[in-house]
Design a protein around this motif. Sequence first.
Motif, PDB file in Angstrom:
ATOM      1  N   ARG A 159     -17.226  17.967  -9.029  1.00  0.00           N
ATOM      2  CA  ARG A 159     -16.051  17.147  -9.286  1.00  0.00           C
ATOM      3  C   ARG A 159     -16.350  15.707  -8.850  1.00  0.00           C
ATOM      4  O   ARG A 159     -16.790  15.473  -7.723  1.00  0.00           O
ATOM      5  CB  ARG A 159     -14.835  17.679  -8.514  1.00  0.00           C
ATOM      6  N   GLU A 160     -16.070  14.778  -9.724  1.00  0.00           N
ATOM      7  CA  GLU A 160     -16.423  13.383  -9.491  1.00  0.00           C
ATOM      8  C   GLU A 160     -15.584  12.759  -8.373  1.00  0.00           C
ATOM      9  O   GLU A 160     -14.373  12.945  -8.302  1.00  0.00           O
ATOM     10  CB  GLU A 160     -16.212  12.584 -10.781  1.00  0.00           C
ATOM     11  N   VAL A 161     -16.260  12.015  -7.510  1.00  0.00           N
ATOM     12  CA  VAL A 161     -15.581  11.244  -6.473  1.00  0.00           C
ATOM     13  C   VAL A 161     -15.095   9.935  -7.090  1.00  0.00           C
ATOM     14  O   VAL A 161     -15.876   9.196  -7.693  1.00  0.00           O
ATOM     15  CB  VAL A 161     -16.503  10.958  -5.280  1.00  0.00           C
ATOM     16  N   GLN A 162     -13.821   9.662  -6.949  1.00  0.00           N
ATOM     17  CA  GLN A 162     -13.244   8.440  -7.500  1.00  0.00           C
ATOM     18  C   GLN A 162     -12.878   7.489  -6.374  1.00  0.00           C
ATOM     19  O   GLN A 162     -12.285   7.891  -5.383  1.00  0.00           O
ATOM     20  CB  GLN A 162     -11.994   8.763  -8.320  1.00  0.00           C
ATOM     21  N   GLU A 163     -13.238   6.235  -6.550  1.00  0.00           N
ATOM     22  CA  GLU A 163     -12.831   5.204  -5.599  1.00  0.00           C
ATOM     23  C   GLU A 163     -11.545   4.576  -6.122  1.00  0.00           C
ATOM     24  O   GLU A 163     -11.538   3.869  -7.124  1.00  0.00           O
ATOM     25  CB  GLU A 163     -13.905   4.139  -5.441  1.00  0.00           C
ATOM     26  N   LEU A 164     -10.460   4.838  -5.432  1.00  0.00           N
ATOM     27  CA  LEU A 164      -9.160   4.390  -5.915  1.00  0.00           C
ATOM     28  C   LEU A 164      -8.944   2.912  -5.610  1.00  0.00           C
ATOM     29  O   LEU A 164      -9.348   2.409  -4.562  1.00  0.00           O
ATOM     30  CB  LEU A 164      -8.039   5.208  -5.272  1.00  0.00           C
ATOM     31  N   SER A 165      -8.280   2.247  -6.539  1.00  0.00           N
ATOM     32  CA  SER A 165      -7.964   0.828  -6.338  1.00  0.00           C
ATOM     33  C   SER A 165      -6.640   0.636  -5.624  1.00  0.00           C
ATOM     34  O   SER A 165      -6.284  -0.480  -5.259  1.00  0.00           O
ATOM     35  CB  SER A 165      -7.927   0.103  -7.688  1.00  0.00           C
ATOM     36  N   ILE A 166      -5.891   1.710  -5.417  1.00  0.00           N
ATOM     37  CA  ILE A 166      -4.622   1.613  -4.693  1.00  0.00           C
ATOM     38  C   ILE A 166      -4.908   1.272  -3.238  1.00  0.00           C
ATOM     39  O   ILE A 166      -5.750   1.894  -2.596  1.00  0.00           O
ATOM     40  CB  ILE A 166      -3.848   2.936  -4.760  1.00  0.00           C
ATOM     41  N   THR A 167      -4.220   0.280  -2.717  1.00  0.00           N
ATOM     42  CA  THR A 167      -4.437  -0.132  -1.342  1.00  0.00           C
ATOM     43  C   THR A 167      -3.420   0.528  -0.417  1.00  0.00           C
ATOM     44  O   THR A 167      -2.318   0.887  -0.842  1.00  0.00           O
ATOM     45  CB  THR A 167      -4.306  -1.658  -1.213  1.00  0.00           C
ATOM     46  N   PRO A 168      -3.766   0.670   0.872  1.00  0.00           N
ATOM     47  CA  PRO A 168      -2.815   1.268   1.815  1.00  0.00           C
ATOM     48  C   PRO A 168      -1.505   0.498   1.902  1.00  0.00           C
ATOM     49  O   PRO A 168      -0.464   1.080   2.217  1.00  0.00           O
ATOM     50  CB  PRO A 168      -3.576   1.220   3.151  1.00  0.00           C
ATOM     51  N   GLU A 169      -1.540  -0.813   1.626  1.00  0.00           N
ATOM     52  CA  GLU A 169      -0.311  -1.605   1.698  1.00  0.00           C
ATOM     53  C   GLU A 169       0.746  -1.101   0.718  1.00  0.00           C
ATOM     54  O   GLU A 169       1.951  -1.269   0.935  1.00  0.00           O
ATOM     55  CB  GLU A 169      -0.613  -3.075   1.416  1.00  0.00           C
ATOM     56  N   LYS A 170       0.305  -0.491  -0.376  1.00  0.00           N
ATOM     57  CA  LYS A 170       1.258  -0.023  -1.381  1.00  0.00           C
ATOM     58  C   LYS A 170       2.025   1.211  -0.933  1.00  0.00           C
ATOM     59  O   LYS A 170       2.974   1.617  -1.592  1.00  0.00           O
ATOM     60  CB  LYS A 170       0.541   0.254  -2.703  1.00  0.00           C
ATOM     61  N   ILE A 171       1.622   1.817   0.174  1.00  0.00           N
ATOM     62  CA  ILE A 171       2.358   2.980   0.665  1.00  0.00           C
ATOM     63  C   ILE A 171       3.168   2.638   1.908  1.00  0.00           C
ATOM     64  O   ILE A 171       3.581   3.517   2.651  1.00  0.00           O
ATOM     65  CB  ILE A 171       1.413   4.170   0.931  1.00  0.00           C
ATOM     66  N   THR A 172       3.382   1.338   2.129  1.00  0.00           N
ATOM     67  CA  THR A 172       4.249   0.908   3.223  1.00  0.00           C
ATOM     68  C   THR A 172       5.482   0.218   2.647  1.00  0.00           C
ATOM     69  O   THR A 172       5.480  -0.248   1.504  1.00  0.00           O
ATOM     70  CB  THR A 172       3.524  -0.062   4.158  1.00  0.00           C
ATOM     71  N   LYS A 173       6.519   0.126   3.458  1.00  0.00           N
ATOM     72  CA  LYS A 173       7.760  -0.519   3.013  1.00  0.00           C
ATOM     73  C   LYS A 173       7.689  -2.033   3.061  1.00  0.00           C
ATOM     74  O   LYS A 173       8.562  -2.715   2.512  1.00  0.00           O
ATOM     75  CB  LYS A 173       8.926  -0.028   3.875  1.00  0.00           C
ATOM     76  N   GLY A 174       6.640  -2.576   3.703  1.00  0.00           N
ATOM     77  CA  GLY A 174       6.559  -4.023   3.825  1.00  0.00           C
ATOM     78  C   GLY A 174       7.747  -4.548   4.618  1.00  0.00           C
ATOM     79  O   GLY A 174       8.093  -4.031   5.682  1.00  0.00           O
ATOM     80  N   ASN A 175       8.399  -5.565   4.095  1.00  0.00           N
ATOM     81  CA  ASN A 175       9.548  -6.161   4.781  1.00  0.00           C
ATOM     82  C   ASN A 175      10.880  -5.551   4.356  1.00  0.00           C
ATOM     83  O   ASN A 175      11.943  -6.053   4.737  1.00  0.00           O
ATOM     84  CB  ASN A 175       9.577  -7.678   4.530  1.00  0.00           C
ATOM     85  N   TYR A 176      10.827  -4.491   3.569  1.00  0.00           N
ATOM     86  CA  TYR A 176      12.061  -3.866   3.091  1.00  0.00           C
ATOM     87  C   TYR A 176      12.490  -2.743   4.036  1.00  0.00           C
ATOM     88  O   TYR A 176      11.648  -2.033   4.596  1.00  0.00           O
ATOM     89  CB  TYR A 176      11.854  -3.292   1.687  1.00  0.00           C
ATOM     90  N   PRO A 177      13.792  -2.534   4.195  1.00  0.00           N
ATOM     91  CA  PRO A 177      14.248  -1.459   5.089  1.00  0.00           C
ATOM     92  C   PRO A 177      14.037  -0.064   4.514  1.00  0.00           C
ATOM     93  O   PRO A 177      14.009   0.920   5.256  1.00  0.00           O
ATOM     94  CB  PRO A 177      15.740  -1.756   5.268  1.00  0.00           C
ATOM     95  N   HIS A 178      13.928   0.041   3.176  1.00  0.00           N
ATOM     96  CA  HIS A 178      13.737   1.338   2.536  1.00  0.00           C
ATOM     97  C   HIS A 178      12.768   1.196   1.360  1.00  0.00           C
ATOM     98  O   HIS A 178      12.694   0.136   0.732  1.00  0.00           O
ATOM     99  CB  HIS A 178      15.073   1.899   2.012  1.00  0.00           C
ATOM    100  N   PHE A 179      12.058   2.291   1.071  1.00  0.00           N
ATOM    101  CA  PHE A 179      11.183   2.296  -0.098  1.00  0.00           C
ATOM    102  C   PHE A 179      11.982   2.092  -1.376  1.00  0.00           C
ATOM    103  O   PHE A 179      11.513   1.435  -2.313  1.00  0.00           O
ATOM    104  CB  PHE A 179      10.410   3.612  -0.177  1.00  0.00           C
ATOM    105  N   MET A 180      13.188   2.654  -1.457  1.00  0.00           N
ATOM    106  CA  MET A 180      13.965   2.511  -2.685  1.00  0.00           C
ATOM    107  C   MET A 180      14.228   1.045  -3.000  1.00  0.00           C
ATOM    108  O   MET A 180      14.091   0.616  -4.141  1.00  0.00           O
ATOM    109  CB  MET A 180      15.278   3.283  -2.589  1.00  0.00           C
ATOM    110  N   LEU A 181      14.600   0.274  -1.987  1.00  0.00           N
ATOM    111  CA  LEU A 181      14.865  -1.153  -2.224  1.00  0.00           C
ATOM    112  C   LEU A 181      13.585  -1.874  -2.637  1.00  0.00           C
ATOM    113  O   LEU A 181      13.597  -2.711  -3.547  1.00  0.00           O
ATOM    114  CB  LEU A 181      15.455  -1.782  -0.968  1.00  0.00           C
ATOM    115  N   LYS A 182      12.486  -1.542  -1.978  1.00  0.00           N
ATOM    116  CA  LYS A 182      11.204  -2.142  -2.353  1.00  0.00           C
ATOM    117  C   LYS A 182      10.863  -1.831  -3.806  1.00  0.00           C
ATOM    118  O   LYS A 182      10.445  -2.717  -4.572  1.00  0.00           O
ATOM    119  CB  LYS A 182      10.090  -1.616  -1.437  1.00  0.00           C
TER     120      LYS A 182
END
Length: 612
Positions: free
Chosen positions: A248-271
């Motif tokens: 099974r091929e190893v894939q290097e994902l371009s998704i960054t860890p920052e995309k799984i955080t809420k950042g400055n938003y109080p909820h993921f839904m608002l983000k």
Amino acid sequence: MKGRWLLLSSMCGFFAISFSSQRSDLGKILYRAGTRLAYRGYDTAGVATISEDGILDLRKDAGEVEDLNERLGFSQMTGQRGIIQLRWATFGFPNKANSQPHHDCRRFLVGAHNGNIINTRSLRKELSEDGHTLIGENDGEVILHLLEEPFYRTRNLAYAAQEAAARMKGAYAYVTTSLDGDGFVSVKNGSSLFVGIGDGFRCVSSDLVAILELTRNVIQLQDGDLVHFTCDSHRVCNIRDLEVEINREVQELSITPEKITKGNYPHFMLKEIHEIPSKAQELIRYLPKAEHTCTVIEKLASARRIFFVGAGSSHFAGLLGSFYFGRLAKIPVTPAFGSEFLEKYPGCVDERDVVLLISQSGETKDIKNVLDAIQNRTQVISLVNNIGSTLAMRSNYVIPIASDLEIAVPATKTYVNQVIALLYLALKIAQTKGTNGLSAREFLSLPDLLHSVLQDESKVAPFAEELARWPDAYYLGYGMSYPVVLEGALKMKEITYLHVEGMYSGEFKHGSISRLEEGYPVLFVVSEPEKYYVLSHVNEVRTRKGKVLTIGPPDEELKAESDLYFKLPEAHPVLMPILSTVPLYMIAYRTAVDRGCNPDRPRNISKTITVD
């Protein structure tokens, strides 16, 4: 290979990791992975760690993972390898006995799963008759007891998994280990499963969100795969043929860890609501270049009959898409819920027809059931956010919606991109027929228009305050606005726990109008073509002293007839149903927060439903 839209969400979730030696921070790593998976299940949570010398530490109970960490100290646990599982209850009440991970009778095998073992009842009876002691009613516990006899006979977990697979029915994935082992065995059969490969560790998870913070080198396993992994090696094979290794091929994902955080938003839904304009822009740029776009347009344009099949928000996207196909492309489309399609249409389709399956995850059980019923009998197109999903892998053609990770349970940006994709397909077919009523310039302006709607988000506050005063309300729409009010009402029910019913506005007077009393809120979504029909319906509410809340285009007459009015920007009527979705999402979000509800994790539901 660079992967981008290898995204998946499903009910329940587990994460397991193996290191070369004892780790004092193993509990912290497992707990952090658990918080990433929390949107998949929050009825129970549990952690199992195994030390270098084979000592098991198992802590679990009912409750959310953050609360249980405070009480049970997940993040303080140590060991050489470990598992965390979060559960959305299907088999067995949410309590300690049904919490995962589970162990076998000897407490020597430990493991966790997601998905459903549908023959659990009969397996429990067989196991009990064979002398096994089952502590709870959860289907995941059955797996460990099925592994028990063949493991102690062979001392080989892979062979034990092979024998157990022959007895289990359902869609599931699981991970297991023995206390004297040096790694894990994990199996995929209908539920999502990924392997993460890092420096000095290997891990598996039901979802990428738990892996991305540790590594972006990932293997997506396929149904029937069994992987045995340690801290520095992994071997994949088919569970029916353990002797032959699969590369099974190893894939290097371009998704960054920052995309799984809420950042400055109080909820993921608002983000994610605020990401709607940028994700719409990305999709509009991507669709002309997508591998199957041209072929899909040809297939839809020449089909005898077309069905749009989805569940929940995806069904409402298909319903709006059917309006676009009828109005713009002059092609009738039959929209259907997945479970509805199975009862009405499976024997009616053949190679002359097209069935377009809509699912953000590509793993929705109702939609997979449809695929099982029609595959190889008709042309199947999937509209998904996960191009590595079951639907995408088994469909004839795939249209990705390019929305990146959506972590909040309520669909927002994925719904909007599903609609945009369907509008694009309708427009391209209309162009070939010379019936297009929307210019390319107007279509390309959509992301900017969505952005301008978000600039007015503070104006939804009076709507939320009014709706929160009542235990229920009606959302009414006419024509293309009808699917929009269904979607808006669903969001209110999902995250505020208020009962809001979406309805075709012309039908309100045929019975439901009896609910009206003084001040009772009725929200209308309006676009220009149906204005005068809706004005009549507005007056039916006003004359009975109901309160009229309206989302619509710049229009003084509509505004004058409304108690509250959210003015959308000037735009082509075809775009209005998409623009009006955003204030509906904001109203639901604001109402939920004002009522003290967590919009990211509404009670009793999961991101994707993988059971019948």
